[in-house]
Motif scaffolding. Structure first.
Motif, PDB file in Angstrom:
ATOM      1  N   TRP A 197     -20.960  -3.784  14.734  1.00 35.64           N
ATOM      2  CA  TRP A 197     -19.805  -3.110  14.145  1.00 35.64           C
ATOM      3  C   TRP A 197     -19.802  -3.175  12.627  1.00 35.64           C
ATOM      4  O   TRP A 197     -19.388  -2.217  11.961  1.00 35.64           O
ATOM      5  CB  TRP A 197     -18.516  -3.713  14.687  1.00 35.64           C
ATOM      6  CG  TRP A 197     -18.344  -3.547  16.162  1.00 35.64           C
ATOM      7  CD1 TRP A 197     -18.461  -4.510  17.124  1.00 35.64           C
ATOM      8  CD2 TRP A 197     -18.025  -2.332  16.862  1.00 35.64           C
ATOM      9  NE1 TRP A 197     -18.246  -3.977  18.377  1.00 35.64           N
ATOM     10  CE2 TRP A 197     -17.961  -2.646  18.252  1.00 35.64           C
ATOM     11  CE3 TRP A 197     -17.787  -1.020  16.458  1.00 35.64           C
ATOM     12  CZ2 TRP A 197     -17.663  -1.701  19.214  1.00 35.64           C
ATOM     13  CZ3 TRP A 197     -17.488  -0.072  17.426  1.00 35.64           C
ATOM     14  CH2 TRP A 197     -17.431  -0.401  18.782  1.00 35.64           C
ATOM     15  N   ASP A 198     -20.278  -4.282  12.080  1.00 37.43           N
ATOM     16  CA  ASP A 198     -20.256  -4.435  10.622  1.00 37.43           C
ATOM     17  C   ASP A 198     -21.427  -3.737   9.936  1.00 37.43           C
ATOM     18  O   ASP A 198     -21.423  -3.564   8.716  1.00 37.43           O
ATOM     19  CB  ASP A 198     -20.264  -5.926  10.241  1.00 37.43           C
ATOM     20  CG  ASP A 198     -21.515  -6.654  10.737  1.00 37.43           C
ATOM     21  OD1 ASP A 198     -22.098  -6.196  11.750  1.00 37.43           O
ATOM     22  OD2 ASP A 198     -21.901  -7.659  10.121  1.00 37.43           O
ATOM     23  N   ASP A 199     -22.414  -3.314  10.722  1.00 38.15           N
ATOM     24  CA  ASP A 199     -23.613  -2.699  10.143  1.00 38.15           C
ATOM     25  C   ASP A 199     -24.305  -1.823  11.195  1.00 38.15           C
ATOM     26  O   ASP A 199     -25.424  -2.097  11.618  1.00 38.15           O
ATOM     27  CB  ASP A 199     -24.559  -3.801   9.647  1.00 38.15           C
ATOM     28  CG  ASP A 199     -25.814  -3.267   8.965  1.00 38.15           C
ATOM     29  OD1 ASP A 199     -25.784  -2.112   8.472  1.00 38.15           O
ATOM     30  OD2 ASP A 199     -26.822  -3.988   8.948  1.00 38.15           O
ATOM     31  N   PRO A 200     -23.649  -0.744  11.649  1.00 41.50           N
ATOM     32  CA  PRO A 200     -24.224   0.054  12.747  1.00 41.50           C
ATOM     33  C   PRO A 200     -25.541   0.726  12.397  1.00 41.50           C
ATOM     34  O   PRO A 200     -26.319   1.059  13.295  1.00 41.50           O
ATOM     35  CB  PRO A 200     -23.133   1.085  13.049  1.00 41.50           C
ATOM     36  CG  PRO A 200     -22.299   1.142  11.814  1.00 41.50           C
ATOM     37  CD  PRO A 200     -22.331  -0.227  11.236  1.00 41.50           C
ATOM     38  N   GLN A 201     -25.817   0.910  11.092  1.00 41.69           N
ATOM     39  CA  GLN A 201     -27.098   1.499  10.692  1.00 41.69           C
ATOM     40  C   GLN A 201     -28.182   0.442  10.468  1.00 41.69           C
ATOM     41  O   GLN A 201     -29.306   0.763  10.066  1.00 41.69           O
ATOM     42  CB  GLN A 201     -26.916   2.332   9.413  1.00 41.69           C
ATOM     43  CG  GLN A 201     -25.864   3.427   9.533  1.00 41.69           C
ATOM     44  CD  GLN A 201     -26.086   4.330  10.728  1.00 41.69           C
ATOM     45  OE1 GLN A 201     -27.199   4.790  10.971  1.00 41.69           O
ATOM     46  NE2 GLN A 201     -25.029   4.586  11.477  1.00 41.69           N
ATOM     47  N   LEU A 202     -27.833  -0.838  10.720  1.00 42.77           N
ATOM     48  CA  LEU A 202     -28.776  -1.957  10.636  1.00 42.77           C
ATOM     49  C   LEU A 202     -29.518  -1.974   9.303  1.00 42.77           C
ATOM     50  O   LEU A 202     -30.732  -2.196   9.243  1.00 42.77           O
ATOM     51  CB  LEU A 202     -29.763  -1.900  11.806  1.00 42.77           C
ATOM     52  CG  LEU A 202     -29.117  -1.975  13.197  1.00 42.77           C
ATOM     53  CD1 LEU A 202     -30.181  -1.841  14.278  1.00 42.77           C
ATOM     54  CD2 LEU A 202     -28.333  -3.257  13.380  1.00 42.77           C
ATOM     55  N   ALA A 203     -28.778  -1.758   8.244  1.00 42.48           N
ATOM     56  CA  ALA A 203     -29.383  -1.742   6.906  1.00 42.48           C
ATOM     57  C   ALA A 203     -29.770  -3.139   6.432  1.00 42.48           C
ATOM     58  O   ALA A 203     -30.678  -3.284   5.602  1.00 42.48           O
ATOM     59  CB  ALA A 203     -28.412  -1.112   5.910  1.00 42.48           C
ATOM     60  N   ARG A 204     -29.121  -4.164   6.977  1.00 43.05           N
ATOM     61  CA  ARG A 204     -29.370  -5.517   6.469  1.00 43.05           C
ATOM     62  C   ARG A 204     -30.352  -6.315   7.311  1.00 43.05           C
ATOM     63  O   ARG A 204     -31.187  -7.023   6.764  1.00 43.05           O
ATOM     64  CB  ARG A 204     -28.035  -6.271   6.366  1.00 43.05           C
ATOM     65  CG  ARG A 204     -27.083  -5.666   5.322  1.00 43.05           C
ATOM     66  CD  ARG A 204     -25.898  -6.571   5.065  1.00 43.05           C
ATOM     67  NE  ARG A 204     -25.024  -6.707   6.214  1.00 43.05           N
ATOM     68  CZ  ARG A 204     -24.048  -5.850   6.513  1.00 43.05           C
ATOM     69  NH1 ARG A 204     -23.847  -4.781   5.753  1.00 43.05           N
ATOM     70  NH2 ARG A 204     -23.280  -6.050   7.567  1.00 43.05           N
ATOM     71  N   ARG A 205     -30.243  -6.230   8.629  1.00 42.23           N
ATOM     72  CA  ARG A 205     -31.105  -7.056   9.493  1.00 42.23           C
ATOM     73  C   ARG A 205     -31.719  -6.173  10.575  1.00 42.23           C
ATOM     74  O   ARG A 205     -31.446  -6.318  11.766  1.00 42.23           O
ATOM     75  CB  ARG A 205     -30.295  -8.199  10.108  1.00 42.23           C
ATOM     76  CG  ARG A 205     -29.804  -9.219   9.078  1.00 42.23           C
ATOM     77  CD  ARG A 205     -29.006 -10.340   9.719  1.00 42.23           C
ATOM     78  NE  ARG A 205     -27.796  -9.832  10.374  1.00 42.23           N
ATOM     79  CZ  ARG A 205     -26.658  -9.606   9.737  1.00 42.23           C
ATOM     80  NH1 ARG A 205     -26.566  -9.816   8.433  1.00 42.23           N
ATOM     81  NH2 ARG A 205     -25.599  -9.163  10.398  1.00 42.23           N
ATOM     82  N   TYR A 206     -32.575  -5.297  10.170  1.00 36.82           N
ATOM     83  CA  TYR A 206     -33.155  -4.314  11.096  1.00 36.82           C
ATOM     84  C   TYR A 206     -34.292  -4.894  11.920  1.00 36.82           C
ATOM     85  O   TYR A 206     -35.108  -5.677  11.441  1.00 36.82           O
ATOM     86  CB  TYR A 206     -33.685  -3.102  10.312  1.00 36.82           C
ATOM     87  CG  TYR A 206     -34.420  -2.117  11.202  1.00 36.82           C
ATOM     88  CD1 TYR A 206     -33.714  -1.179  11.934  1.00 36.82           C
ATOM     89  CD2 TYR A 206     -35.814  -2.154  11.319  1.00 36.82           C
ATOM     90  CE1 TYR A 206     -34.373  -0.284  12.775  1.00 36.82           C
ATOM     91  CE2 TYR A 206     -36.477  -1.264  12.152  1.00 36.82           C
ATOM     92  CZ  TYR A 206     -35.745  -0.333  12.866  1.00 36.82           C
ATOM     93  OH  TYR A 206     -36.393   0.547  13.694  1.00 36.82           O
ATOM     94  N   SER A 207     -34.341  -4.490  13.174  1.00 42.65           N
ATOM     95  CA  SER A 207     -35.559  -4.586  13.996  1.00 42.65           C
ATOM     96  C   SER A 207     -35.512  -3.416  14.966  1.00 42.65           C
ATOM     97  O   SER A 207     -34.428  -2.947  15.353  1.00 42.65           O
ATOM     98  CB  SER A 207     -35.634  -5.913  14.762  1.00 42.65           C
ATOM     99  OG  SER A 207     -34.828  -5.881  15.921  1.00 42.65           O
ATOM    100  N   GLY A 208     -36.687  -2.943  15.368  1.00 40.18           N
ATOM    101  CA  GLY A 208     -36.735  -1.822  16.286  1.00 40.18           C
ATOM    102  C   GLY A 208     -36.087  -2.134  17.613  1.00 40.18           C
ATOM    103  O   GLY A 208     -35.411  -1.283  18.210  1.00 40.18           O
ATOM    104  N   PHE A 209     -36.272  -3.356  18.094  1.00 44.54           N
ATOM    105  CA  PHE A 209     -35.661  -3.747  19.358  1.00 44.54           C
ATOM    106  C   PHE A 209     -34.140  -3.730  19.239  1.00 44.54           C
ATOM    107  O   PHE A 209     -33.436  -3.244  20.129  1.00 44.54           O
ATOM    108  CB  PHE A 209     -36.144  -5.143  19.773  1.00 44.54           C
ATOM    109  CG  PHE A 209     -37.498  -5.136  20.437  1.00 44.54           C
ATOM    110  CD1 PHE A 209     -37.625  -4.848  21.784  1.00 44.54           C
ATOM    111  CD2 PHE A 209     -38.631  -5.413  19.699  1.00 44.54           C
ATOM    112  CE1 PHE A 209     -38.875  -4.841  22.397  1.00 44.54           C
ATOM    113  CE2 PHE A 209     -39.881  -5.405  20.308  1.00 44.54           C
ATOM    114  CZ  PHE A 209     -40.011  -5.116  21.649  1.00 44.54           C
ATOM    115  N   LYS A 210     -33.636  -4.278  18.141  1.00 46.73           N
ATOM    116  CA  LYS A 210     -32.191  -4.335  17.938  1.00 46.73           C
ATOM    117  C   LYS A 210     -31.599  -2.923  17.890  1.00 46.73           C
ATOM    118  O   LYS A 210     -30.551  -2.648  18.495  1.00 46.73           O
ATOM    119  CB  LYS A 210     -31.885  -5.086  16.635  1.00 46.73           C
ATOM    120  CG  LYS A 210     -30.420  -5.375  16.416  1.00 46.73           C
ATOM    121  CD  LYS A 210     -30.199  -6.043  15.054  1.00 46.73           C
ATOM    122  CE  LYS A 210     -30.835  -7.403  14.979  1.00 46.73           C
ATOM    123  NZ  LYS A 210     -30.517  -8.081  13.683  1.00 46.73           N
TER     124      LYS A 210
END
Length: 278
Positions: A149-162
């Motif tokens: 919810w705080d980062d739906p575009q996963l700009a901070r802690r991205y992984s493909g699985f996530k």
């Protein structure tokens, strides 16, 4: 004549469903991104005397604008849509984060946003049909992943699985929200998990995972024609409830965080604001 719209309709399960309905005398609008695959589908349709009922629509479903254009194209071509089948997906489990030209994380855009735009955008056309159905081919029943919810575009802690697992959960909530928002609609929304199906999905994986996945598919996966049978049965005779979820032939209880209505409506409003800022 019925009209069926299928995203990912030129490959894998989507293509299998397209050919199934073409053989049954239905008009099929198959959406894909690759002209060569579209041409191959049309050529195959001609061999089963269905050339006049098969339409290929090229679209970039990672783009909200292009998906909205697709809605307009379908509406201009069809007075009603009987079935909307959402199959388009490309797993990006490895590699660095990529964003679309509109700034959305790739998996979020393709696997979730396109389905949101198409389902809501084609609602009027669907409601003009006698027994309209949306089937969202995803992974209900798999208890993995969550909405960030705080980062739906996963700009901070991205992984493909996530990113992939988040898109799975977003699609569960999409169906719940659709039913809650449109209480009087005749549309039946089905979240569907086909299980392991023998498609070209492993071709996009790096080695050695590609070889290992293909080997597991050989041993464990269901063929596309066999997987299509229970899907078509649900599409042709949908449940009476506005939203239901299945894992192959097993109906799932709509319990737990995957189907939480408050979260579903929260995601709907978040998504509405995101795409209308484009």
């Amino acid at each position: 004549m019925q009209t069926v719209v299928i995203t990912g309709g030129t490959d894998g399960l989507g293509k299998g469903l397209a050919l199934h309905y073409l053989r049954r005398g239905v008009r099929v609008l198959a959406v894909g991104s690759t002209p060569a695959k579209g041409e191959a589908l049309l050529a195959q349709a001609a061999t089963i005397s269905a050339a006049g009922r098969a339409v290929f629509l090229q679209a970039d479903l990672t783009s909200v604008a292009a998906t909205r254009d697709l809605v307009a194209t379908v509406e201009s071509a069809c007075s009603s849509v009987d079935k909307l089948i959402l199959c388009a997906q490309r797993y990006r489990l490895f590699g660095s984060r990529t964003v679309t030209r509109e700034g959305f994380e790739h998996s979020f855009a393709l696997a979730y946003l396109s389905r949101y735009v198409l389902g809501h955008g084609l609602r009027t056309a669907l409601e003009s049909a006698p027994q309209p159905v949306i089937m969202n081919v995803a992974t209900p029943g798999v208890p993995l992943g969550r909405i960030h919810w705080d980062d739906p575009q996963l700009a901070r802690r991205y992984s493909g699985f996530k990113a992939t697992l988040q898109s799975f959960r977003a699609n569960d909530l999409l169906g719940v929200a659709f039913a809650a928002l449109h209480a009087d609609t005749p549309i039946r929304y089905v979240g569907y998990n086909p299980g392991m199906v023998s498609t070209g999905m492993p071709d996009h994986l790096p080695q050695p995972l590609r070889t290992l996945t293909k080997a597991s598919f050989t041993l464990l996966a269901t063929s596309v024609p066999k997987a299509v049978t229970p899907m078509a049965r649900l599409l042709d005779e949908p449940p009476g409830e506005r939203f239901s979820a299945y894992r192959t032939t097993r109906r799932l209880p709509l319990k737990g965080p995957a189907f939480d209505q408050a979260d579903a409506l929260r995601l709907h409003h978040l998504t509405h604001d995101l795409i209308n800022a484009v």
